[in-house]
Design a protein around this motif. Structure first.
Motif, short mmCIF file in Angstrom:
data_model
loop_
_atom_site.label_atom_id
_atom_site.label_comp_id
_atom_site.label_asym_id
_atom_site.label_seq_id
_atom_site.Cartn_x
_atom_site.Cartn_y
_atom_site.Cartn_z
N SER A 106 1.02 -0.90 -0.05
CA SER A 106 0.02 0.05 -0.02
C SER A 106 0.92 1.35 -0.14
O SER A 106 0.48 2.48 -0.44
N LEU A 126 0.33 4.26 -2.51
CA LEU A 126 0.18 5.51 -2.43
C LEU A 126 1.30 6.44 -3.11
O LEU A 126 0.99 7.40 -3.57
N LYS A 127 2.33 6.10 -3.34
CA LYS A 127 3.51 6.85 -4.13
C LYS A 127 3.10 7.00 -5.72
O LYS A 127 3.47 7.70 -6.36
N ILE A 171 -0.38 0.36 5.92
CA ILE A 171 -1.40 1.47 5.36
C ILE A 171 -2.49 0.65 4.92
O ILE A 171 -2.24 -0.09 3.93
N GLU A 186 -7.18 3.63 4.97
CA GLU A 186 -6.70 4.57 5.16
C GLU A 186 -5.84 4.87 3.69
O GLU A 186 -5.79 6.35 3.57
N LEU A 187 -5.48 4.26 2.95
CA LEU A 187 -4.96 4.67 1.55
C LEU A 187 -6.22 5.27 0.82
O LEU A 187 -5.62 6.42 0.31
N GLU A 209 -8.47 7.20 2.04
CA GLU A 209 -8.48 8.76 2.63
C GLU A 209 -7.36 9.51 2.38
O GLU A 209 -7.34 10.72 2.03
N LEU A 210 -6.21 8.56 2.44
CA LEU A 210 -4.92 9.54 1.99
C LEU A 210 -4.95 10.15 0.56
O LEU A 210 -4.36 10.93 0.15
N LEU A 211 -5.27 9.04 -0.46
CA LEU A 211 -5.53 9.66 -1.81
C LEU A 211 -6.56 10.72 -2.15
O LEU A 211 -6.48 11.43 -2.77
N SER A 270 -10.76 10.44 -0.72
CA SER A 270 -11.91 9.39 -0.89
C SER A 270 -12.97 10.01 -2.11
O SER A 270 -13.58 9.22 -2.58
#
Length: 104
Positions: free
Chosen positions: A42, A46-47, A66, A70-71, A73-75, A77
């Motif tokens: 993950s 993300l990168k 992650i 969470e992934l 949400e970090l990107l 949603s």
């Protein structure tokens, strides 16, 4: 009848067997879904996901570092259509709360 538009998808999961099974099912039953990348990490996903501009994400929920929730949400949603893939049904409400497109 016109050609179906391809849906560019990315699969993220920590188990290669699960990724391979999903790939197989998509090829068999969803020929308009093109898997452009797959990640077993993950953190790596993300990168790279934003650069690849997928139409759809298939995200495993339970992953080290992650998790799938969470992934997303970090990107952001709201920026991606996501379908969560997991064997653990206790995550369904949380997945739907963050605008998951669906849940497998």
């Amino acid at each position: 009848m016109g050609k179906m538009e391809l849906i560019k998808a990315i699969i993220v999961g920590d188990e290669i067997e699960g990724i391979n099974a999903l790939n197989f099912m998509l090829k068999q039953y969803c020929p308009n879904v093109e898997v452009i990348s797959q990640y077993t990490s993950s953190v790596e996903a993300l990168k790279n996901i934003k650069k690849e501009s997928p139409d759809l994400l298939f995200l495993d929920i339970k992953m080290p570092n992650i998790n799938g929730l969470e992934l997303l949400e970090l990107l952001g949603s709201d920026a991606y259509n996501a379908i969560f893939t997991t064997a653990y049904d206790e995550y369904v409400l949380e997945a739907l709360r963050i605008n998951a497109l669906d849940y497998l």
